[in-house]
Design an enzyme around this catalytic site. Structure first.
Site, PDB file in Angstrom:
ATOM      1  N   LYS A  22     -19.023  45.117  -2.224  1.00  0.00           N
ATOM      2  CA  LYS A  22     -18.597  46.266  -1.423  1.00  0.00           C
ATOM      3  C   LYS A  22     -17.100  46.525  -1.578  1.00  0.00           C
ATOM      4  O   LYS A  22     -16.674  47.670  -1.779  1.00  0.00           O
ATOM      5  CB  LYS A  22     -18.933  46.013   0.046  1.00  0.00           C
ATOM      6  CG  LYS A  22     -18.240  46.944   1.056  1.00  0.00           C
ATOM      7  CD  LYS A  22     -18.508  46.470   2.472  1.00  0.00           C
ATOM      8  CE  LYS A  22     -17.808  47.332   3.508  1.00  0.00           C
ATOM      9  NZ  LYS A  22     -16.354  47.055   3.599  1.00  0.00           N
ATOM     10  N   ASN A  23     -16.292  45.466  -1.479  1.00  0.00           N
ATOM     11  CA  ASN A  23     -14.846  45.639  -1.476  1.00  0.00           C
ATOM     12  C   ASN A  23     -14.311  46.119  -2.818  1.00  0.00           C
ATOM     13  O   ASN A  23     -13.195  46.639  -2.891  1.00  0.00           O
ATOM     14  CB  ASN A  23     -14.151  44.338  -1.068  1.00  0.00           C
ATOM     15  CG  ASN A  23     -14.338  44.026   0.403  1.00  0.00           C
ATOM     16  OD1 ASN A  23     -14.698  44.896   1.193  1.00  0.00           O
ATOM     17  ND2 ASN A  23     -14.109  42.783   0.789  1.00  0.00           N
ATOM     18  N   CYS A 118      -6.188  53.310  13.240  1.00  0.00           N
ATOM     19  CA  CYS A 118      -5.099  52.602  12.576  1.00  0.00           C
ATOM     20  C   CYS A 118      -3.755  52.960  13.189  1.00  0.00           C
ATOM     21  O   CYS A 118      -3.354  54.110  13.181  1.00  0.00           O
ATOM     22  CB  CYS A 118      -5.076  52.940  11.082  1.00  0.00           C
ATOM     23  SG  CYS A 118      -3.702  52.169  10.224  1.00  0.00           S
ATOM     24  N   ARG A 123      -2.879  46.020  10.429  1.00  0.00           N
ATOM     25  CA  ARG A 123      -3.538  46.229   9.143  1.00  0.00           C
ATOM     26  C   ARG A 123      -2.831  47.400   8.462  1.00  0.00           C
ATOM     27  O   ARG A 123      -3.398  48.463   8.229  1.00  0.00           O
ATOM     28  CB  ARG A 123      -5.037  46.536   9.308  1.00  0.00           C
ATOM     29  CG  ARG A 123      -5.878  45.355   9.640  1.00  0.00           C
ATOM     30  CD  ARG A 123      -7.360  45.667   9.627  1.00  0.00           C
ATOM     31  NE  ARG A 123      -7.921  45.505   8.295  1.00  0.00           N
ATOM     32  CZ  ARG A 123      -9.201  45.727   8.015  1.00  0.00           C
ATOM     33  NH1 ARG A 123     -10.015  46.141   8.928  1.00  0.00           N
ATOM     34  NH2 ARG A 123      -9.648  45.549   6.790  1.00  0.00           N
ATOM     35  N   ASP A 309     -12.808  37.035   5.384  1.00  0.00           N
ATOM     36  CA  ASP A 309     -14.098  37.709   5.513  1.00  0.00           C
ATOM     37  C   ASP A 309     -15.279  36.743   5.586  1.00  0.00           C
ATOM     38  O   ASP A 309     -16.425  37.170   5.758  1.00  0.00           O
ATOM     39  CB  ASP A 309     -14.318  38.677   4.345  1.00  0.00           C
ATOM     40  CG  ASP A 309     -13.597  40.000   4.552  1.00  0.00           C
ATOM     41  OD1 ASP A 309     -13.001  40.200   5.631  1.00  0.00           O
ATOM     42  OD2 ASP A 309     -13.634  40.845   3.634  1.00  0.00           O
ATOM     43  N   ARG A 401     -23.033  48.417   7.150  1.00  0.00           N
ATOM     44  CA  ARG A 401     -21.842  48.800   6.398  1.00  0.00           C
ATOM     45  C   ARG A 401     -21.609  47.885   5.200  1.00  0.00           C
ATOM     46  O   ARG A 401     -20.990  48.302   4.218  1.00  0.00           O
ATOM     47  CB  ARG A 401     -20.603  48.774   7.287  1.00  0.00           C
ATOM     48  CG  ARG A 401     -20.550  49.861   8.356  1.00  0.00           C
ATOM     49  CD  ARG A 401     -19.210  49.821   9.071  1.00  0.00           C
ATOM     50  NE  ARG A 401     -18.126  49.802   8.085  1.00  0.00           N
ATOM     51  CZ  ARG A 401     -17.038  49.044   8.189  1.00  0.00           C
ATOM     52  NH1 ARG A 401     -16.866  48.234   9.207  1.00  0.00           N
ATOM     53  NH2 ARG A 401     -16.105  49.096   7.255  1.00  0.00           N
TER      54      ARG A 401
END
Length: 424
Positions: A22-23, A118, A123, A309, A401
Site C-alpha cells: 500500500k505505502n 493535518c 506528521r 506500522d 484502507r
C-alpha cells in the site's frame, strides 16, 4: 456500518499470499502523473485507499482502467486537465497530498488541499514544502490549500531533512526527477518502499542514485516514459500475518514476500520463541500454541529499525506473552490508541507518554471493540484470534484502507472470522 466478528481459539495453518505494498502503490499512482505516456502498474492492492487515489487522479484528467480483482492498473494522462486537488478528495487520506510534487514538476503550478486533520508540525507536511521551496517553488498556504508555483520550472537543490521523514523523502524525489539540475536529499529515509518508487522512476528514465541510503542524488531529466511496473510486496501485511500466527499457534507460509525488508520484526519474533524460516520469496512462521510466548521489548525506529506500522500488531501478540514488555514509540505521537481497546479484551497495558508497559495475561476474553486507525485496528484482530469467545470489531473501514481480503486470507487458514455487513 460493517463489523468483523471473530471467535478465538483456532490455530492458523496454510499459505497466505501477500499483496502489493500500500505505502508504495499510492506513491506509484502519483508518479504516473509525471509522464504523458501510458503506464501499467501490476500487483496493485485492492484497497479503499488505492481506489480513492484513482478518484483524485481522474479529477486531474487521468484515464484509469483497473478491473476489480485484476491487480493491474492502466493509466494515461497525455494532458493534465486540472492542477487543483480539492479538499473533498484530499481530506480523507494523507497520501493524496503527494500529487502536489508531480503536478508542480510537470505543470509548474498546483493547488492542493492540506491533508485532512493535518496541523503543520504534526506528521508535518512542512518538510515537503521546504524541499519544494529549496527547488525554487513559491509556496503560499491560504484557506487550507497549498498554492505552489515554479513557472520557470523546478531547479536542482541541496535538501537536508532535519529528521528522517518517509513522506517528505518520497515527495521530494517525485518532484526532483523533472527538475533542472542535480538534487541531493540528505538524511533521507531508507524504507524499502522508497527503493521501490526509485526503481520505478529509474525504469521511466529518471536518474537516481542512493535510494535505500541516507543520501539520494537525482539528476533531473526533461521527460519520463511510460512503463510496466510491479509493486513490491507489502512488508506490513506480511508482518501482520506473521504476528497472527505467532499469537494463535500453527504453521503458515507467507508467499510472494521479500524477507529482507522485515529483519527487525523477524528478529523480535525469534526472541519471542516463534519459529521463523525464510527463503528467497517466502517466510514460514511456526509456533506450538502450548509453548508460551516470551516478552520482548520494542523501540520503533526508522528503517531498518522496528517499523512503527507494526508496533500495534506486535503489542497484540505481547498481550499474551509470559512476562512484561516495554514499547517505546519514537516515530509518531498518539500511536497507542489501540491500548484502551486491547484492555477491553483483558489486556494489561499501562501507557505513559510514548511508552507502553504490557504485562502478559494467560487469557484474553472476547468483547465489543472499536478500530481507531488502520494499524491499531488489526491489533484487535490479532487479539480476537486468541481471545476466549466472540470479539466484535466496529469501524472496520479502517482495516479496509490497508488490508486486502483480510477475512478471506485468515479464514482460509482456519480462523473463525466473518464480516457482518451493515451491522449497527
Amino acid at each position: 456500518m460493517d463489523k468483523i466478528a471473530i471467535t478465538g481459539g483456532n490455530e492458523l495453518n496454510g499459505n497466505i499470499h501477500i499483496s502489493g505494498a500500500k505505502n508504495s502503490a499510492l506513491k506509484l499512482q502519483a508518479a504516473a502523473l509525471l509522464t504523458s505516456e501510458p503506464m501499467v502498474i501490476t500487483n496493485m492492492p485492492e484497497l479503499a485507499d488505492t481506489r480513492f487515489m484513482v478518484q483524485l487522479l481522474e479529477q486531474l484528467g487521468m484515464t484509469v482502467y483497473w478491473p476489480k480483482g485484476s491487480g493491474r492498473m492502466q493509466t494515461h494522462i497525455p494532458e493534465i486537465r486540472s492542477t487543483i486537488a480539492p479538499y473533498d478528495l484530499v481530506r480523507k487520506m494523507r497520501a493524496t497530498f503527494n500529487v502536489l510534487g508531480p503536478l508542480l514538476a510537470r505543470e509548474g503550478h498546483a493547488t492542493v488541499s492540506l491533508p485532512g486533520g493535518c496541523a503543520i508540525g504534526a506528521r508535518p507536511v512542512d518538510l515537503h514544502l521546504k524541499a519544494f521551496e529549496a527547488m525554487g517553488a513559491d509556496i503560499v498556504i491560504e484557506g487550507g490549500y497549498v498554492k505552489a508555483a515554479a513557472l520557470r520550472g523546478l531547479k536542482g537543490a541541496h535538501v537536508v531533512f532535519p529528521f528522517v521523514s518517509v513522506g517528505a523523502t518520497e515527495h521530494a524525489m517525485l518532484a526532483a526527477v523533472l527538475a533542472d539540475g542535480e538534487t541531493v536529499l540528505e538524511n533521507a529515509a531508507r524504507e524499502p518502499e522508497i527503493v521501490d518508487i526509485a526503481n520505478c522512476l529509474i525504469a521511466m528514465g529518471a536518474r537516481i542514485e542512493g535510494a535505500g541510503t541516507s543520501t539520494i542524488t537525482i539528476q533531473g531529466v526533461t521527460s519520463l516514459k511510460g512503463i510496466n511496473y510491479k509493486v513490491i510486496p507489502d512488508r506490513i501485511e506480511a508482518g501482520t500475518f506473521a504476528c497472527c500466527v505467532a499469537a494463535t499457534g500453527g504453521e503458515v507460509v507467507l508467499t510472494d514476500v521479500v524477507p529482507s525488508t522485515l529483519g527487525a520484526l523477524l528478529n523480535a519474533l525469534r526472541q519471542a520463541g516463534v519459529g521463523v524460516e525464510t527463503g528467497e520469496d517466502y517466510i514460514k512462521i511456526k509456533r506450538d500454541k502450548n509453548v508460551p510466548i516470551k516478552a520482548v521489548d520494542i523501540d520503533t525506529q526508522p528503517h531498518p529499525g522496528f517499523p512503527t506500522d507494526l508496533q500495534a500488531q506486535f503489542m497484540g501478540l505481547m498481550t499474551i506473552a509470559d512476562g512484561t514488555s516495554i514499547f517505546r514509540e519514537n516515530i509518531f505521537e498518539n500511536r497507542f490508541m489501540h491500548a484502551p481497546e486491547l484492555r477491553r479484551l483483558g489486556a494489561d497495558i499501562t501507557v505513559r507518554g510514548n511508552e507502553a508497559v504490557v504485562r502478559g495475561v494467560k487469557q484474553l476474553k472476547g468483547a465489543q471493540v472499536m478500530a481507531t486507525d488502520l494499524r491499531a485496528s488489526v491489533s484487535l484482530v490479532i487479539a480476537g484470534l486468541v481471545a476466549e469467545g466472540e470479539t466484535l470489531i466496529g469501524r472496520v473501514y479502517h482495516l479496509d484502507r490497508g488490508f486486502e481480503n483480510l477475512e478471506e486470507k485468515l479464514s482460509n487458514c482456519g480462523a473463525k472470522i466473518a464480516r457482518i455487513s451493515g451491522a449497527e
